[in-house]
Scaffold this motif. Structure first.
Motif, short mmCIF file in Angstrom:
data_model
loop_
_atom_site.label_atom_id
_atom_site.label_comp_id
_atom_site.label_asym_id
_atom_site.label_seq_id
_atom_site.Cartn_x
_atom_site.Cartn_y
_atom_site.Cartn_z
N ILE A 98 -0.25 -10.17 8.86
CA ILE A 98 -0.99 -9.70 7.68
C ILE A 98 -0.09 -10.00 6.49
O ILE A 98 1.03 -9.49 6.41
CB ILE A 98 -1.26 -8.17 7.78
N HIS A 99 -0.53 -10.84 5.56
CA HIS A 99 0.36 -11.37 4.53
C HIS A 99 0.81 -10.29 3.54
O HIS A 99 1.99 -10.18 3.22
CB HIS A 99 -0.34 -12.51 3.78
N TRP A 100 -0.16 -9.54 3.05
CA TRP A 100 0.12 -8.40 2.17
C TRP A 100 -0.83 -7.28 2.58
O TRP A 100 -1.94 -7.56 3.05
CB TRP A 100 -0.13 -8.75 0.69
N VAL A 130 3.30 -8.12 10.63
CA VAL A 130 2.95 -7.80 9.24
C VAL A 130 3.98 -8.43 8.30
O VAL A 130 5.04 -8.89 8.72
CB VAL A 130 2.87 -6.27 9.01
N SER A 131 3.65 -8.40 7.02
CA SER A 131 4.55 -8.93 5.99
C SER A 131 4.39 -8.08 4.74
O SER A 131 3.29 -7.63 4.43
CB SER A 131 4.17 -10.39 5.69
N ASN A 132 5.50 -7.85 4.07
CA ASN A 132 5.47 -7.07 2.82
C ASN A 132 4.97 -5.64 3.03
O ASN A 132 4.29 -5.08 2.16
CB ASN A 132 4.62 -7.78 1.76
N PHE A 133 5.29 -5.05 4.16
CA PHE A 133 4.91 -3.66 4.43
C PHE A 133 6.10 -2.74 4.15
O PHE A 133 7.23 -3.07 4.52
CB PHE A 133 4.48 -3.48 5.90
N ASN A 134 5.82 -1.62 3.49
CA ASN A 134 6.85 -0.60 3.31
C ASN A 134 6.83 0.34 4.53
O ASN A 134 6.07 0.13 5.48
CB ASN A 134 6.66 0.15 1.98
N PRO A 261 4.31 -8.75 -6.88
CA PRO A 261 3.06 -9.05 -7.58
C PRO A 261 2.22 -7.80 -7.85
O PRO A 261 1.93 -7.02 -6.94
CB PRO A 261 2.34 -10.01 -6.63
N ALA A 262 1.85 -7.62 -9.09
CA ALA A 262 1.03 -6.48 -9.48
C ALA A 262 -0.29 -6.52 -8.74
O ALA A 262 -0.91 -7.58 -8.59
CB ALA A 262 0.78 -6.51 -10.99
N GLY A 263 -0.72 -5.38 -8.23
CA GLY A 263 -1.98 -5.29 -7.51
C GLY A 263 -1.88 -5.62 -6.04
O GLY A 263 -2.79 -5.33 -5.28
N LEU A 264 -0.76 -6.25 -5.65
CA LEU A 264 -0.56 -6.59 -4.25
C LEU A 264 0.55 -5.77 -3.61
O LEU A 264 0.45 -5.31 -2.49
CB LEU A 264 -0.19 -8.08 -4.11
#
Length: 269
Positions: A98-100, A130-134, A261-264
């Motif tokens: 999952i990219h974002w 996943v990717s870019n997950f906190n 990136p804002a919103g992402l």
């Protein structure tokens, strides 16, 4: 191929058309075997062409792609991955991420992780992640499919942004970390500390940064359009840093995030 992610691969972010064909072709010729792409990169067709024309047996390769946010809904994800497979000229990829996370939580984590698990069950992908997950999103993903199903969390990670809190949480759950932007858009190459260590080891600054990340247990996916840089980066797999050198790089962490990136982007830990 093994169920673990190779420690070293070739990224294709921002590479298009003949440029990406040449990069992937050169990489495969030099011995790269992991190729990382994504739906939003707009280069899956060219990556597929380069792989197909390389003559490298498919069984020797590890291909990663990523699902874009527009395709996260339960009724879209699998179909979008099938489109990616056609472009990549393969019956399945080795890893789908999952990219974002879904912007504003529009698609619940449980929904897209369930669809991703379904793609795996259908044999369209061997591993998922996943990717870019906190941490909060990683917890949700784990509760949706189980930590053992999440092969990696691919995140921005370099000497200036070492993301220790997130990495430690992932490690506590048995989730592997992939570092992207390991060279921080080239900033690391000009760093005096990294340059000093490179001199000490008879290596390049890029090799030092990549070896540092791999020594911490992360996978790395640097990209390059130059064959000599591709070859140089590959040599990082043979480099070993001393404990004092690792400590000097550890001290460079200043929270310097380059991708937000804002919103992402989620609320980072």
């Amino acid at each position: 191929m093994q169920n673990t992610i190779p420690a070293f691969g070739l990224g294709t972010f921002r590479l298009k058309d003949q440029v990406v064909i040449d990069s992937v072709s050169n990489g495969l010729d030099l011995g790269y075997r992991l190729i990382d792409t994504a739906q939003i990169y707009g280069n899956e067709t060219e990556v597929g062409q380069a792989i197909s024309e390389s003559g490298v047996p498919r069984a020797d390769l590890f291909i990663t792609t990523k699902i874009w946010t527009e395709n996260l809904a339960g009724d879209k994800l699998v179909a979008s991955l099938k489109d990616s497979l056609v472009k990549l000229r393969t019956e399945r990829v080795d890893l789908t991420l999952i990219h974002w996370p879904s912007p504003g939580g529009a698609v619940p984590v449980a929904e897209f992780m369930g669809a991703l698990a379904d793609a795996k069950a259908q044999g369209l992908t061997r591993l998922i992640g996943v990717s870019n997950f906190n941490i909060a999103l990683l917890r949700e993903a784990i509760s949706a499919v189980g930590a053992g199903e999440i092969a990696t969390n691919q995140i921005e990670l370099h000497p200036y942004l070492q993301n220790r809190t997130l990495v430690e949480f992932a490690r506590s759950q048995g989730v592997h970390t992939t570092s992207y932007m390991t060279l921080a858009y080239g900033q690391v190459l000009k760093d005096p500390v990294v340059q000093d260590i490179a001199r000490e080891l008879g290596a390049t600054p890029a090799q030092v940064a990549l070896a540092w990340a791999m020594q911490l247990g992360y996978a790395v996916i640097p990209s390059s359009t130059k064959r000599e840089n591709l070859q140089g980066n590959l040599l990082s797999t043979q480099l070993r840093l001393r404990d004092d050198q690792m400590a000097r790089i550890a001290a460079l962490d200043n929270g310097g995030r380059l991708v937000n990136p804002a919103g992402l982007a989620p609320a980072w830990d």
